[in-house]
Design a protein around this motif. Structure first.
Motif, short mmCIF file in Angstrom:
data_model
loop_
_atom_site.label_atom_id
_atom_site.label_comp_id
_atom_site.label_asym_id
_atom_site.label_seq_id
_atom_site.Cartn_x
_atom_site.Cartn_y
_atom_site.Cartn_z
N LYS A 127 -3.97 8.86 9.82
CA LYS A 127 -2.76 9.30 10.50
C LYS A 127 -1.56 8.76 9.73
O LYS A 127 -1.43 7.56 9.53
N MET A 128 -0.70 9.66 9.30
CA MET A 128 0.47 9.28 8.54
C MET A 128 1.57 8.80 9.49
O MET A 128 1.78 9.40 10.53
N PRO A 129 2.28 7.73 9.11
CA PRO A 129 3.34 7.24 9.99
C PRO A 129 4.58 8.14 9.97
O PRO A 129 5.41 8.05 10.87
N PHE A 130 4.69 9.00 8.96
CA PHE A 130 5.84 9.90 8.82
C PHE A 130 5.35 11.20 8.21
O PHE A 130 4.35 11.23 7.51
N GLU A 131 6.06 12.29 8.45
CA GLU A 131 5.74 13.56 7.82
C GLU A 131 6.34 13.58 6.43
O GLU A 131 7.52 13.27 6.25
N ILE A 132 5.52 13.95 5.45
CA ILE A 132 5.99 14.02 4.07
C ILE A 132 5.44 15.26 3.38
O ILE A 132 4.46 15.85 3.83
N GLU A 133 6.07 15.63 2.28
CA GLU A 133 5.65 16.77 1.47
C GLU A 133 4.60 16.31 0.45
O GLU A 133 4.35 15.11 0.29
N ASP A 134 4.00 17.28 -0.28
CA ASP A 134 2.98 16.95 -1.28
C ASP A 134 3.51 16.10 -2.43
O ASP A 134 2.75 15.37 -3.07
N TYR A 168 2.25 -0.54 -10.75
CA TYR A 168 1.39 -0.63 -9.57
C TYR A 168 0.64 0.69 -9.46
O TYR A 168 1.20 1.76 -9.66
N THR A 169 -0.65 0.61 -9.11
CA THR A 169 -1.49 1.80 -9.02
C THR A 169 -2.27 1.80 -7.71
O THR A 169 -2.74 0.75 -7.26
N ALA A 170 -2.40 2.99 -7.13
CA ALA A 170 -3.24 3.19 -5.94
C ALA A 170 -4.23 4.29 -6.26
O ALA A 170 -3.87 5.32 -6.82
N ASN A 171 -5.50 4.06 -5.94
CA ASN A 171 -6.54 5.06 -6.18
C ASN A 171 -6.91 5.74 -4.87
O ASN A 171 -7.14 5.08 -3.87
N PHE A 172 -6.97 7.07 -4.92
CA PHE A 172 -7.36 7.87 -3.76
C PHE A 172 -8.62 8.63 -4.13
O PHE A 172 -8.57 9.54 -4.96
N SER A 173 -9.73 8.25 -3.56
CA SER A 173 -11.01 8.87 -3.87
C SER A 173 -11.13 10.19 -3.12
O SER A 173 -11.27 10.21 -1.90
N ILE A 174 -11.04 11.28 -3.86
CA ILE A 174 -11.13 12.60 -3.23
C ILE A 174 -12.40 13.33 -3.61
O ILE A 174 -12.72 14.36 -3.06
N TYR A 192 8.89 0.44 5.41
CA TYR A 192 8.42 1.69 4.82
C TYR A 192 9.56 2.34 4.03
O TYR A 192 10.71 2.32 4.46
N TYR A 193 9.20 2.93 2.88
CA TYR A 193 10.19 3.62 2.05
C TYR A 193 9.55 4.89 1.50
O TYR A 193 8.41 4.88 1.04
N LYS A 194 10.30 6.00 1.56
CA LYS A 194 9.78 7.28 1.07
C LYS A 194 10.06 7.43 -0.42
O LYS A 194 11.20 7.31 -0.87
N LEU A 195 8.99 7.68 -1.18
CA LEU A 195 9.08 7.96 -2.60
C LEU A 195 9.03 9.48 -2.77
O LEU A 195 8.16 10.13 -2.19
N SER A 255 0.85 -1.19 0.00
CA SER A 255 0.00 0.00 0.00
C SER A 255 0.88 1.23 0.00
O SER A 255 2.10 1.15 0.05
N VAL A 256 0.21 2.39 -0.04
CA VAL A 256 0.95 3.64 -0.09
C VAL A 256 0.15 4.74 0.61
O VAL A 256 -1.07 4.76 0.55
N TYR A 257 0.88 5.60 1.33
CA TYR A 257 0.31 6.81 1.92
C TYR A 257 0.63 7.97 0.99
O TYR A 257 1.79 8.12 0.57
N PHE A 258 -0.38 8.78 0.67
CA PHE A 258 -0.17 9.91 -0.24
C PHE A 258 -1.20 10.99 0.08
O PHE A 258 -2.39 10.70 0.14
N ARG A 259 -0.72 12.18 0.32
CA ARG A 259 -1.58 13.34 0.58
C ARG A 259 -2.61 13.09 1.69
O ARG A 259 -3.79 13.43 1.57
N GLY A 260 -2.16 12.46 2.76
CA GLY A 260 -3.00 12.26 3.94
C GLY A 260 -3.95 11.08 3.86
O GLY A 260 -4.81 10.92 4.72
N MET A 261 -3.81 10.25 2.82
CA MET A 261 -4.68 9.09 2.66
C MET A 261 -3.84 7.84 2.46
O MET A 261 -2.66 7.92 2.11
N LYS A 262 -4.45 6.69 2.66
CA LYS A 262 -3.77 5.41 2.44
C LYS A 262 -4.62 4.57 1.51
O LYS A 262 -5.85 4.55 1.63
#
Length: 146
Positions: free
Chosen positions: A114-121, A84-90, A136-139, A64-71
């Motif tokens: 809740k994000m496990p780490f602080e990240i930028e946009d 690989y694709t992740a969909n974030f329903s906004i 966990y790995y930061k992209l 999975s992936v965390y992106f812009r406050g969502m998982k």
């Protein structure tokens, strides 16, 4: 008495050391070799695309992936197995119709997690498993494509 004290202190020290291993920490080495990671905006929200050049399928599982406050879970493309694709329903309610079947196609927006780490946009946190351990790995450098 000194031997008993030494034994208890040793056990206590070992328990502290082994307990620290369960903390979440970012991996410095990438679990795979990635190509340019990007996201697109569509009618279902944001789609994060992670093209993989090289991965050891038998040792690494991208989950999975965390992106812009969502998982969101990662889904491997059936045709392009290196994507690989992740969909974030906004988006909220989009289809307004007198036909309930049409309105049932609307997707509920994802709630923030809740994000496990602080990240930028332009960053995401990749959750993967390796040797039955969650890591966990930061992209970084994620850009929008049209």
């Amino acid at each position: 008495m000194k031997k008993l004290l030494f034994l208890f202190s040793s056990i206590f020290a070992l328990s502290l050391i082994s307990g620290c291993g369960s903390n979440k920490e970012l991996q410095e080495r990438a679990p795979a070799q990635f190509q340019d990671i990007y996201y697109t905006r569509g009618e279902n929200g944001l789609d994060l695309h992670i093209p993989v050049a090289i991965i050891q399928d038998n040792r690494v599982n991208l989950e999975s992936v965390y992106f812009r406050g969502m998982k969101s879970p990662l889904i491997q493309d059936e045709d392009r197995t290196n994507l690989y694709t992740a969909n974030f329903s906004i988006n909220g309610m989009e289809i307004m119709s007198s036909d309930p079947a049409e309105e049932n196609k609307n997707r509920v927006p994802q709630k923030a997690v809740k994000m496990p780490f602080e990240i930028e946009d332009d960053e995401a946190i990749l959750v993967f498993s390796q040797n039955d351990k969650t890591k966990y790995y930061k992209l970084s450098g994620i850009e929008e494509q049209n």
